[in-house]
Write a protein that holds these residues in place. Sequence first.
Motif, PDB file in Angstrom:
ATOM      1  N   ALA A 189      21.548  22.215 -47.256  1.00  0.00           N
ATOM      2  CA  ALA A 189      22.670  21.543 -47.227  1.00  0.00           C
ATOM      3  C   ALA A 189      23.034  20.496 -48.574  1.00  0.00           C
ATOM      4  O   ALA A 189      23.891  20.308 -49.035  1.00  0.00           O
ATOM      5  N   ILE A 190      22.068  19.767 -48.464  1.00  0.00           N
ATOM      6  CA  ILE A 190      21.826  18.557 -49.426  1.00  0.00           C
ATOM      7  C   ILE A 190      21.888  19.227 -50.942  1.00  0.00           C
ATOM      8  O   ILE A 190      22.673  18.709 -51.782  1.00  0.00           O
ATOM      9  N   MET A 191      21.099  20.242 -50.978  1.00  0.00           N
ATOM     10  CA  MET A 191      21.146  21.038 -52.279  1.00  0.00           C
ATOM     11  C   MET A 191      22.490  21.541 -52.837  1.00  0.00           C
ATOM     12  O   MET A 191      22.862  21.459 -54.142  1.00  0.00           O
ATOM     13  N   LEU A 192      23.141  22.321 -51.793  1.00  0.00           N
ATOM     14  CA  LEU A 192      24.678  22.561 -52.229  1.00  0.00           C
ATOM     15  C   LEU A 192      25.542  21.463 -52.444  1.00  0.00           C
ATOM     16  O   LEU A 192      26.411  21.425 -53.335  1.00  0.00           O
ATOM     17  N   LEU A 193      25.406  20.302 -51.882  1.00  0.00           N
ATOM     18  CA  LEU A 193      26.058  19.211 -52.129  1.00  0.00           C
ATOM     19  C   LEU A 193      25.774  18.824 -53.590  1.00  0.00           C
ATOM     20  O   LEU A 193      26.568  18.106 -54.569  1.00  0.00           O
ATOM     21  N   LEU A 227      17.470  11.896 -52.667  1.00  0.00           N
ATOM     22  CA  LEU A 227      16.530  11.243 -52.449  1.00  0.00           C
ATOM     23  C   LEU A 227      17.015  10.259 -50.764  1.00  0.00           C
ATOM     24  O   LEU A 227      16.373  10.291 -49.914  1.00  0.00           O
ATOM     25  N   ILE A 228      18.002   9.657 -51.336  1.00  0.00           N
ATOM     26  CA  ILE A 228      18.361   8.636 -49.975  1.00  0.00           C
ATOM     27  C   ILE A 228      18.831   9.314 -48.731  1.00  0.00           C
ATOM     28  O   ILE A 228      18.505   8.961 -47.699  1.00  0.00           O
ATOM     29  N   LEU A 229      19.313  10.662 -48.942  1.00  0.00           N
ATOM     30  CA  LEU A 229      20.082  11.415 -47.705  1.00  0.00           C
ATOM     31  C   LEU A 229      18.711  11.940 -47.044  1.00  0.00           C
ATOM     32  O   LEU A 229      18.516  11.848 -45.716  1.00  0.00           O
ATOM     33  N   ASN A 230      17.615  12.379 -47.776  1.00  0.00           N
ATOM     34  CA  ASN A 230      16.545  13.025 -47.151  1.00  0.00           C
ATOM     35  C   ASN A 230      15.821  11.948 -46.496  1.00  0.00           C
ATOM     36  O   ASN A 230      15.224  12.039 -45.441  1.00  0.00           O
ATOM     37  N   PHE A 231      15.531  10.965 -46.932  1.00  0.00           N
ATOM     38  CA  PHE A 231      14.816   9.628 -46.463  1.00  0.00           C
ATOM     39  C   PHE A 231      15.270   9.480 -45.370  1.00  0.00           C
ATOM     40  O   PHE A 231      14.701   9.212 -44.131  1.00  0.00           O
ATOM     41  N   ALA A 232      16.694   9.236 -45.133  1.00  0.00           N
ATOM     42  CA  ALA A 232      17.507   8.813 -43.898  1.00  0.00           C
ATOM     43  C   ALA A 232      17.160   9.966 -42.774  1.00  0.00           C
ATOM     44  O   ALA A 232      16.702   9.566 -41.812  1.00  0.00           O
ATOM     45  N   ILE A 233      17.250  11.261 -43.132  1.00  0.00           N
ATOM     46  CA  ILE A 233      17.137  12.224 -42.227  1.00  0.00           C
ATOM     47  C   ILE A 233      15.940  12.184 -41.628  1.00  0.00           C
ATOM     48  O   ILE A 233      15.553  12.372 -40.775  1.00  0.00           O
TER      49      ILE A 233
END
Length: 140
Positions: A84-88, A116-122
């Motif tokens: 999902a993050i890769m597509l965004l 980086l920020i989204l993955n760390f939060a997840i």
Amino acid sequence: MLLSVRSTFERLLSYFCAVTVGFTADVLVFLALSNLGWPILPANALGFLIGASVNVLLIRRLVFRGTPVPRHMDLLVTITSNVAIMLLGTLLIWTLSLQFGLSLFTAKIVASGCTLILNFAIRTLLERYWPCSQISRKKP
């Protein structure tokens, strides 16, 4: 509270250091494929997947050691969130480079920072709430 903030900051710093290696692989593959004439989506997808694979190994080993999250669940959540993050991120790269004229490298840096920020939060939420979800599933 101070201990919690400090450990979160230390974990974020460790996380940043760990993903730098995966990020380097990601960017090198992306730029190499882009320079070979690959379209943005497949070049970013392959670079991202290679970088994400390196990240999963390093993050689990260096940042979230001893996590109560089983490997299969960790991998499932990581793959799902990363796709999902890769597509965004790809959309962001496309927008910044083709619509706003930024270089591919600059657009990739911006998208990767957001990733980086989204993955760390997840990952932090998974680590924090996994034990709670398992306790609530246990039957008395």
